[in-house]
Design an enzyme around this catalytic site. Structure first.
Site, short mmCIF file in Angstrom:
data_model
loop_
_atom_site.label_atom_id
_atom_site.label_comp_id
_atom_site.label_asym_id
_atom_site.label_seq_id
_atom_site.Cartn_x
_atom_site.Cartn_y
_atom_site.Cartn_z
N CYS A 27 0.87 -1.18 0.00
CA CYS A 27 0.00 0.00 0.00
C CYS A 27 0.90 1.22 0.00
CB CYS A 27 -0.95 -0.02 1.19
SG CYS A 27 -0.12 -0.10 2.79
N HIS A 552 33.86 -3.43 2.49
CA HIS A 552 33.07 -4.50 1.86
C HIS A 552 33.96 -5.23 0.87
CE1 HIS A 552 29.94 -6.52 -0.48
NE2 HIS A 552 29.08 -6.21 0.48
#
Length: 631
Positions: A27, A552
């Site tokens: 929604c 990372h």
């Protein structure tokens, strides 16, 4: 900024994987799921995911509250699920029974949520047209008016087509057969006959088998008749397909299904749905006319609680039905509007009174969002956490709800979001006071919530201040900035060149990349280890000076699940610049087909004036200066 891909990945993993998802949609602020096995959900893990405001079960529907970026997150979810149009099993496949109320709410939400954007867009156009005509800025006889009115009225007039598609997807049946049934309801023969009869004329009746009259009913803008028809279609289609030979099923199963479903719809379900809709609209209208202030008080004081459960979408068919039967909605739409504004009033009071900078910033941004009709950031981010501001908003919403109900404020079109952008749908040339009373209610709701929150107070977030000892312990910064060293040896590469959009686009923050020549990783700054996932492919460090870094190793190496990685530190461990953090097997990672590029990201780049690379290219060695964070 939250990584939408990571949010989607975490949510799917912690709801039991894609195989546990029967249906998914969203929604304005929430991801919504039907799950095969609710016991597989790790609720705490989802709630702790960065970018997730909250998560809850509402009946048999699981909801993940995201906020304004829900559409982007859902796109990531849908890609990982491979489409959500068909379920892998029925909701009761695991042998668990759903309550009737829960199942009904789930069906309503699943049908109407997807078509709200179309209704909202066209509804606002209709409101703007009313404003232009009222101010005499446009004639209702002109060509532009006619074109814009056709746009504004198209979705509402042909609503059975939209509902047919959405209902067919929810009930897991053929969308095109559903459209065929909607086409019969809105066929010119039916529409023209109804118009003639309602105008006092006469039309030759349609009789089935010579005895069954087909009532001439106005199905334009209707919702209940087509939902009942699609519900019947679901069972008839499955039944026919069971006994129809495979060699002819493609042609004859749809034919037989329509021959059965359409007559039953025209004679029984269609008229029944129309009468139910008329009775429902009349009854609710009667309630608000004769007990308006009381009804408005109760609904206004409880509507945010309904929003919390996600069941506010259950009101959508009532609102649509009111527009169809009455031409306006005087119940839910105005109440929803003023309760949203009440949440904004409370959260702005928090912004004024709080001494915590982060709390103030969050309160202001979520308050603006609430004024525009999206209240979840304000409710979950501020008001509910502090409790008293939420209670203040409930009280203000109840009082203002009673006020707008007393004056019978009406919405004349669907607005989608009940915020300031929806004001045009309350404009009426025949009822000029309607908008004025709404504005008074809005101002009342905001001011009352603001004052109530200031009066009852709240527990403010602690403002962390550095002690003299802490300040003296802060490392010396070079040339007015923070020096960030290289954690690995290798070839320097600009961050926007790496083969990962999340890093290349700077979504995680500014930084640099290094194509490593070996697998040794050392600390680029002194600080504490804050991130070390089970997959061991990344390490987060919060520096002693507040710099937040992410190292990372590789692209998509999370898929290795920790293989080829050996960390030398633990979470919460303090490390010094140059200290060994991690070793990875560079050769094995390359052999497995993964890009080993190491990204060094300043995840709190927004706290710096800029983050600059010390060199654009060339070979760099551990402990050489890689980046400079300018404060």
């Amino acid at each position: 900024m939250a990584d939408n891909g990571k949010i989607a990945k975490s949510v799917i993993a912690n709801i039991g994987g894609s195989e546990n998802v029967e249906n998914a949609w969203h929604c304005v602020t929430r991801l919504r799921f039907n799950l095969a096995d609710k016991d597989k959900v790790d609720l705490d893990a989802i709630k702790n995911t960065t970018g997730v405001m909250g998560a809850q079960f509402s009946g048999d529907q699981f909801q993940v509250i995201i906020g304004n970026s829900v559409d982007d997150v859902f796109n990531e979810v849908e890609q990982r699920l491979g489409g959500t149009g068909s379920a892998k099993s029925s909701p009761a496949a695991d042998g668990k029974k759903e309550s009737l109320v829960s199942k009904l709410m789930d069906i309503i939400s699943g049908i109407f949520t997807p078509i709200l954007p179309a209704l909202a867009g066209t509804g606002l156009i209709k409101g703007v047209l009313a404003l232009l005509v009222t101010l005499n800025w446009m004639s209702d006889k002109g060509s532009w008016y006619q074109v814009l009115y056709m746009i504004s009225d198209s979705v509402f007039y042909f609503l059975p087509f939209f509902v047919a598609v959405s209902a067919a997807r929810k009930f897991k049946t053929s969308e095109f057969l559903g459209l065929s049934i909607a086409g019969v309801l809105l066929y010119p023969t039916m529409v023209n006959a109804y118009n003639t009869v309602s105008g006092g004329g006469k039309v030759a009746p349609i009789k089935l088998f010579g005895i069954l009259n087909v009532p001439y009913v106005n199905y334009t803008s209707s919702v209940i008749p087509i939902i009942l028809a699609i519900w019947l279609l679901t069972y008839v289609y499955r039944w026919v397909k069971k006994w129809m030979p495979d060699t002819i099923t493609m042609m004859f199963t749809p034919m037989v299904t329509l021959i059965i479903v359409v007559p039953i719809t025209l004679v029984v379900l269609g008229p029944l749905g129309s009468y139910v809709g008329t009775g429902l609209a009349t009854g609710i209208s009667w309630l608000f006319v004769h007990a308006g202030p009381l009804a408005g008080l109760i609904l206004g004081a409880t509507f945010p609680l309904i929003v919390m459960t996600g069941m506010h979408y259950a009101f959508v068919p009532i609102i649509m039905n009111n527009f169809t039967v009455l031409g306006y909605d005087t119940t839910v739409s105005p109440i929803n509007f003023i309760t949203n504004v009440a949440q904004a009033g409370s959260v702005f009071a928090v912004a004024v009174r709080s001494k915590n900078k982060e709390t103030r910033q969050l309160a202001i941004s979520s308050g603006i969002s609430a004024l525009l009709g999206i209240t979840e950031p304000a409710m979950y981010g501020i008001n509910l956490k502090k409790k008293k501001p939420f209670y203040a908003a409930l009280a203000a919403g109840g009082i203002a709800g009673a006020f707008v109900s007393f004056f019978g404020v009406r919405a004349y079109a669907m607005s989608g979001l009940s915020g300031l952008t929806a004001l045009p749908v309350y404009i009426s040339a025949t009822n000029p006071m309607n908008l004025l009373w709404l504005v008074v209610g809005i101002v009342m709701s905001f001011i009352l919530a603001f004052i109530f929150t200031l009066v009852v107070g709240f527990e403010d977030d602690e403002v962390k201040t550095a002690t003299v000892a802490e300040k003296s312990a802060t490392p010396t910064k070079t040339i007015g900035g923070v020096s960030i060293l290289a954690p690995v040896q290798g070839q320097i590469e600009a961050l926007d060149q790496v083969n990962d959009p999340t890093f290349a686009q700077g979504i995680m923050g500014k930084g640099m990349a290094i194509i490593p020549e070996n697998g040794d990783v050392v600390a680029p700054i002194s600080g504490s280890i804050t991130v070390l996932p089970d997959t061991k492919h990344a390490i987060g460090i919060t520096g002693d000076d507040g710099t937040e870094l992410l190292i990372h190793v590789g692209i998509d190496t999370v898929e290795l699940h920790g293989q080829y990685f050996e960390p030398a530190v633990k979470v919460n461990e303090h490390v010094e610049a140059g200290q060994a953090l991690l070793h990875f097997d560079l050769a094995q990672i390359k052999a497995a087909g993964y890009d080993p590029t190491v990204m060094i990201i300043v995840t709190n780049s927004a706290d710096f004036t800029d983050v600059l690379p010390m060199n654009e290219s060339g070979i760099i060695y551990p402990n050489e200066q890689l980046l400079m964070g300018i404060r």
